[in-house]
Enzyme design. Structure first.
Site, PDB file in Angstrom:
ATOM      1  N   GLU A 190      -4.871  28.646 -33.049  1.00 33.83           N
ATOM      2  CA  GLU A 190      -3.999  28.152 -31.967  1.00 33.83           C
ATOM      3  C   GLU A 190      -4.677  27.005 -31.213  1.00 33.83           C
ATOM      4  OE1 GLU A 190      -1.507  32.195 -30.836  1.00 33.83           O
ATOM      5  OE2 GLU A 190      -3.400  31.823 -29.835  1.00 33.83           O
ATOM      6  N   THR A 246       2.052  31.896 -32.002  1.00 31.61           N
ATOM      7  CA  THR A 246       1.989  33.266 -32.520  1.00 31.61           C
ATOM      8  C   THR A 246       2.271  34.230 -31.366  1.00 31.61           C
ATOM      9  OG1 THR A 246       0.388  32.596 -34.186  1.00 31.61           O
ATOM     10  CG2 THR A 246       0.435  34.944 -33.609  1.00 31.61           C
TER      11      THR A 246
HETATM   12  C1  5RP Z   1      -1.753  35.067 -29.813  1.00 36.00           C
HETATM   13  C2  5RP Z   1      -1.477  34.534 -28.461  1.00 36.00           C
HETATM   14  C3  5RP Z   1      -0.136  34.763 -27.891  1.00 36.00           C
HETATM   15  O1  5RP Z   1       0.473  33.543 -27.680  1.00 36.00           O
HETATM   16  C4  5RP Z   1      -0.262  35.520 -26.599  1.00 36.00           C
HETATM   17  O2  5RP Z   1      -0.948  36.734 -26.868  1.00 36.00           O
HETATM   18  C5  5RP Z   1       1.099  35.818 -25.978  1.00 36.00           C
HETATM   19  O3  5RP Z   1       1.832  36.638 -26.816  1.00 36.00           O
HETATM   20  P1  5RP Z   1       3.237  37.248 -26.396  1.00 36.00           P
HETATM   21  O4  5RP Z   1       4.216  36.136 -26.395  1.00 36.00           O
HETATM   22  O5  5RP Z   1       3.493  38.292 -27.485  1.00 36.00           O
HETATM   23  O6  5RP Z   1       3.074  37.897 -25.056  1.00 36.00           O
HETATM   24  O7  5RP Z   1      -2.305  33.909 -27.823  1.00 36.00           O
HETATM   25  O8  5RP Z   1      -3.094  34.906 -30.175  1.00 36.00           O
END
Ligand code: 5RP
Length: 232
Positions: A106, A29
Protein backbone atom coordinates in the site's frame (compact mmCIF):
# COMPACT_ATOMS: atom_id res chain seq x y z
CA UNK A 1 -29.04 5.40 10.58
CA UNK A 2 -26.80 3.31 8.35
CA UNK A 3 -25.05 0.16 9.54
CA UNK A 4 -21.20 0.25 9.70
CA UNK A 5 -21.04 -1.84 6.50
CA UNK A 6 -23.47 0.45 4.67
CA UNK A 7 -21.35 3.46 5.65
CA UNK A 8 -18.33 1.76 4.07
CA UNK A 9 -20.44 1.01 0.98
CA UNK A 10 -21.55 4.61 0.36
CA UNK A 11 -17.99 5.82 1.01
CA UNK A 12 -16.44 3.36 -1.46
CA UNK A 13 -19.10 4.22 -4.03
CA UNK A 14 -18.53 7.98 -3.59
CA UNK A 15 -14.80 7.47 -4.20
CA UNK A 16 -15.45 5.42 -7.34
CA UNK A 17 -17.33 8.41 -8.79
CA UNK A 18 -14.19 10.59 -8.83
CA UNK A 19 -12.33 8.09 -11.03
CA UNK A 20 -12.18 9.15 -14.68
CA UNK A 21 -11.53 7.29 -17.91
CA UNK A 22 -7.87 7.21 -18.90
CA UNK A 23 -6.62 7.06 -15.31
CA UNK A 24 -4.17 4.62 -13.79
CA UNK A 25 -5.65 3.91 -10.35
CA UNK A 26 -4.13 2.28 -7.27
CA UNK A 27 -6.76 0.25 -5.48
CA UNK A 28 -6.57 -0.34 -1.76
CA UNK A 29 -7.17 -3.25 0.55
CA UNK A 30 -9.80 -3.77 3.25
CA UNK A 31 -13.54 -3.75 3.83
CA UNK A 32 -14.05 -0.16 2.58
CA UNK A 33 -11.88 -0.77 -0.48
CA UNK A 34 -14.07 -3.81 -1.16
CA UNK A 35 -16.99 -1.49 -1.96
CA UNK A 36 -14.77 0.73 -4.08
CA UNK A 37 -13.79 -2.32 -6.14
CA UNK A 38 -17.42 -3.42 -6.53
CA UNK A 39 -18.41 0.07 -7.72
CA UNK A 40 -15.43 0.34 -10.09
CA UNK A 41 -16.38 -3.07 -11.48
CA UNK A 42 -19.84 -1.71 -12.35
CA UNK A 43 -18.36 1.42 -13.91
CA UNK A 44 -15.89 -0.62 -15.99
CA UNK A 45 -18.78 -2.73 -17.27
CA UNK A 46 -20.53 0.53 -18.21
CA UNK A 47 -17.48 1.70 -20.20
CA UNK A 48 -15.03 3.32 -17.74
CA UNK A 49 -11.58 2.89 -19.26
CA UNK A 50 -9.00 2.51 -16.46
CA UNK A 51 -6.11 0.31 -15.48
CA UNK A 52 -5.51 -0.50 -11.85
CA UNK A 53 -2.56 -1.34 -9.65
CA UNK A 54 -3.74 -3.53 -6.75
CA UNK A 55 -2.22 -3.20 -3.27
CA UNK A 56 -2.51 -6.88 -2.28
CA UNK A 57 -3.10 -10.29 -3.78
CA UNK A 58 -6.55 -10.24 -2.17
CA UNK A 59 -7.44 -6.97 -3.92
CA UNK A 60 -5.98 -8.26 -7.19
CA UNK A 61 -8.24 -11.30 -6.97
CA UNK A 62 -11.35 -9.23 -6.15
CA UNK A 63 -10.65 -6.80 -8.97
CA UNK A 64 -10.01 -9.60 -11.48
CA UNK A 65 -13.37 -11.14 -10.51
CA UNK A 66 -14.95 -7.79 -11.43
CA UNK A 67 -13.10 -7.77 -14.79
CA UNK A 68 -11.20 -4.60 -13.80
CA UNK A 69 -8.09 -4.28 -16.00
CA UNK A 70 -4.99 -4.78 -13.86
CA UNK A 71 -1.37 -3.82 -14.22
CA UNK A 72 1.63 -3.78 -11.88
CA UNK A 73 3.78 -1.09 -10.31
CA UNK A 74 6.66 -2.11 -12.57
CA UNK A 75 4.59 -1.54 -15.68
CA UNK A 76 3.52 2.05 -14.96
CA UNK A 77 5.53 5.28 -14.82
CA UNK A 78 3.27 6.72 -12.17
CA UNK A 79 -0.26 6.39 -10.82
CA UNK A 80 -2.84 9.16 -11.18
CA UNK A 81 -4.76 8.34 -8.02
CA UNK A 82 -4.71 5.67 -5.33
CA UNK A 83 -7.84 5.11 -3.27
CA UNK A 84 -7.35 3.16 -0.04
CA UNK A 85 -8.71 2.76 3.49
CA UNK A 86 -7.05 3.65 6.79
CA UNK A 87 -7.15 2.59 10.43
CA UNK A 88 -6.63 6.10 11.86
CA UNK A 89 -6.62 9.56 10.27
CA UNK A 90 -5.45 12.61 12.21
CA UNK A 91 -6.46 16.24 11.47
CA UNK A 92 -3.34 16.76 9.29
CA UNK A 93 -4.15 13.66 7.24
CA UNK A 94 -1.38 11.54 8.75
CA UNK A 95 -2.41 7.91 8.83
CA UNK A 96 -2.05 4.57 10.48
CA UNK A 97 -2.59 1.79 7.94
CA UNK A 98 -1.90 -1.91 7.78
CA UNK A 99 -4.79 -3.32 9.79
CA UNK A 100 -5.34 -5.65 6.82
CA UNK A 101 -1.67 -6.55 6.63
CA UNK A 102 -0.95 -4.96 3.25
CA UNK A 103 0.94 -1.88 4.43
CA UNK A 104 4.17 -2.36 2.45
CA UNK A 105 2.54 -2.71 -0.93
CA UNK A 106 0.00 0.00 0.00
CA UNK A 107 2.81 2.42 0.89
CA UNK A 108 4.77 1.68 -2.30
CA UNK A 109 1.69 2.18 -4.46
CA UNK A 110 0.76 5.38 -2.58
CA UNK A 111 4.31 6.72 -2.97
CA UNK A 112 4.05 6.30 -6.74
CA UNK A 113 0.72 8.16 -6.86
CA UNK A 114 -0.03 11.82 -7.57
CA UNK A 115 -3.09 11.64 -5.30
CA UNK A 116 -3.83 9.41 -2.29
CA UNK A 117 -7.53 9.45 -1.50
CA UNK A 118 -8.43 7.89 1.85
CA UNK A 119 -11.86 6.30 2.24
CA UNK A 120 -13.11 5.56 5.73
CA UNK A 121 -16.05 5.75 8.06
CA UNK A 122 -16.13 8.52 10.65
CA UNK A 123 -14.82 6.25 13.45
CA UNK A 124 -11.35 6.40 11.86
CA UNK A 125 -10.98 10.14 12.53
CA UNK A 126 -8.81 10.75 15.61
CA UNK A 127 -7.27 13.82 17.23
CA UNK A 128 -3.97 11.97 17.75
CA UNK A 129 -2.63 8.76 16.20
CA UNK A 130 -1.72 5.74 18.32
CA UNK A 131 -4.78 4.14 19.92
CA UNK A 132 -4.83 1.70 17.00
CA UNK A 133 -1.79 -0.59 17.38
CA UNK A 134 0.81 0.43 14.79
CA UNK A 135 1.58 -2.39 12.33
CA UNK A 136 5.33 -2.80 11.80
CA UNK A 137 6.39 -5.17 9.02
CA UNK A 138 9.52 -7.13 9.93
CA UNK A 139 11.52 -9.96 8.43
CA UNK A 140 10.99 -13.36 10.10
CA UNK A 141 14.72 -13.89 10.76
CA UNK A 142 15.47 -12.88 14.36
CA UNK A 143 12.08 -11.22 14.78
CA UNK A 144 12.16 -11.51 18.57
CA UNK A 145 15.26 -9.27 18.65
CA UNK A 146 13.39 -6.64 16.65
CA UNK A 147 10.40 -6.87 18.98
CA UNK A 148 12.65 -6.52 22.03
CA UNK A 149 14.40 -3.48 20.55
CA UNK A 150 11.14 -1.71 19.72
CA UNK A 151 9.64 -2.45 23.13
CA UNK A 152 12.79 -1.25 24.94
CA UNK A 153 13.31 1.88 22.83
CA UNK A 154 9.71 3.03 23.07
CA UNK A 155 8.65 1.43 26.40
CA UNK A 156 5.76 -0.22 24.60
CA UNK A 157 4.18 -3.63 24.34
CA UNK A 158 3.64 -5.36 21.03
CA UNK A 159 2.15 -8.55 19.66
CA UNK A 160 3.17 -10.68 16.71
CA UNK A 161 0.15 -10.84 14.42
CA UNK A 162 -1.20 -14.37 14.15
CA UNK A 163 -3.49 -16.20 11.76
CA UNK A 164 -4.81 -19.62 12.71
CA UNK A 165 -2.43 -19.52 15.72
CA UNK A 166 0.61 -19.19 13.41
CA UNK A 167 2.50 -15.99 12.55
CA UNK A 168 0.65 -14.17 9.79
CA UNK A 169 2.88 -14.06 6.70
CA UNK A 170 2.40 -11.03 4.45
CA UNK A 171 2.21 -11.11 0.65
CA UNK A 172 5.95 -10.50 0.70
CA UNK A 173 6.90 -13.20 3.22
CA UNK A 174 7.23 -10.93 6.25
CA UNK A 175 5.73 -10.87 9.77
CA UNK A 176 3.79 -8.02 11.39
CA UNK A 177 4.25 -6.68 14.90
CA UNK A 178 1.30 -4.66 16.23
CA UNK A 179 2.85 -2.07 18.53
CA UNK A 180 0.78 -0.42 21.27
CA UNK A 181 1.98 3.17 21.37
CA UNK A 182 -1.36 4.53 22.71
CA UNK A 183 -0.34 8.10 21.75
CA UNK A 184 2.10 9.03 19.00
CA UNK A 185 3.42 12.53 19.68
CA UNK A 186 5.49 12.94 16.51
CA UNK A 187 4.34 10.53 13.77
CA UNK A 188 6.90 11.74 11.18
CA UNK A 189 9.82 11.26 13.58
CA UNK A 190 8.59 7.83 14.69
CA UNK A 191 8.12 6.75 11.07
CA UNK A 192 11.75 7.61 10.27
CA UNK A 193 13.22 6.09 13.43
CA UNK A 194 11.31 2.82 13.24
CA UNK A 195 12.53 2.24 9.70
CA UNK A 196 16.18 2.51 10.82
CA UNK A 197 15.89 -0.57 13.07
CA UNK A 198 17.57 -3.54 11.36
CA UNK A 199 14.91 -6.10 10.51
CA UNK A 200 12.12 -3.55 10.09
CA UNK A 201 10.89 -3.43 6.49
CA UNK A 202 8.38 -0.60 6.93
CA UNK A 203 5.66 0.57 9.27
CA UNK A 204 2.04 1.64 8.96
CA UNK A 205 2.59 5.40 9.41
CA UNK A 206 1.76 7.19 6.15
CA UNK A 207 3.21 10.68 6.52
CA UNK A 208 2.27 13.57 4.21
CA UNK A 209 0.89 11.09 1.69
CA UNK A 210 -2.90 11.53 1.82
CA UNK A 211 -4.11 14.37 -0.39
CA UNK A 212 -7.82 13.88 0.19
CA UNK A 213 -10.19 12.04 2.52
CA UNK A 214 -13.71 10.84 1.80
CA UNK A 215 -15.48 10.08 5.07
CA UNK A 216 -18.84 8.39 5.48
CA UNK A 217 -21.27 9.08 8.33
CA UNK A 218 -24.19 7.13 9.83
CA UNK A 219 -26.74 9.68 8.51
CA UNK A 220 -25.74 8.74 4.95
CA UNK A 221 -23.65 11.82 4.29
CA UNK A 222 -20.17 11.62 2.79
CA UNK A 223 -17.72 14.47 3.30
CA UNK A 224 -14.60 15.24 1.28
CA UNK A 225 -11.59 17.03 2.70
CA UNK A 226 -8.42 18.11 0.86
CA UNK A 227 -5.07 18.21 2.68
CA UNK A 228 -2.47 20.84 1.79
CA UNK A 229 0.58 19.10 0.38
CA UNK A 230 3.67 20.69 -1.17
CA UNK A 231 4.02 20.01 -4.91
CA UNK A 232 5.97 16.78 -5.48
C1 5RP B 1 -5.01 -2.75 4.99
C2 5RP B 1 -5.35 -1.37 5.38
C3 5RP B 1 -6.77 -0.97 5.34
O1 5RP B 1 -6.92 0.04 4.42
C4 5RP B 1 -7.20 -0.52 6.70
O2 5RP B 1 -6.97 -1.58 7.61
C5 5RP B 1 -8.68 -0.13 6.73
O3 5RP B 1 -9.46 -1.23 6.44
P1 5RP B 1 -11.05 -1.19 6.53
O4 5RP B 1 -11.53 -0.37 5.39
O5 5RP B 1 -11.43 -2.67 6.42
O6 5RP B 1 -11.42 -0.64 7.87
O7 5RP B 1 -4.51 -0.56 5.71
O8 5RP B 1 -3.65 -3.04 5.20
Amino acid sequence: MLSPNDIKKITGEAAARIVQSGMTVGIGTGSTAYWLIMALGQQVKAGLDIRCVPTSTHTAQLAAEQSIPLTTLNEVDNIDMTIDGADEIDPAGQLIKGGGGALLQEKMVAAASRELVIIADHTKLVSQLGAFPLPVEIIPFGWKQVQQRIETLYRTKSALRLKDQQPLVTDHGHYILDVHFQQIEDPAFLNTLLNTIPGVVDNGLFIDMATQSIIGYPDGSVKTHHFNRPNP
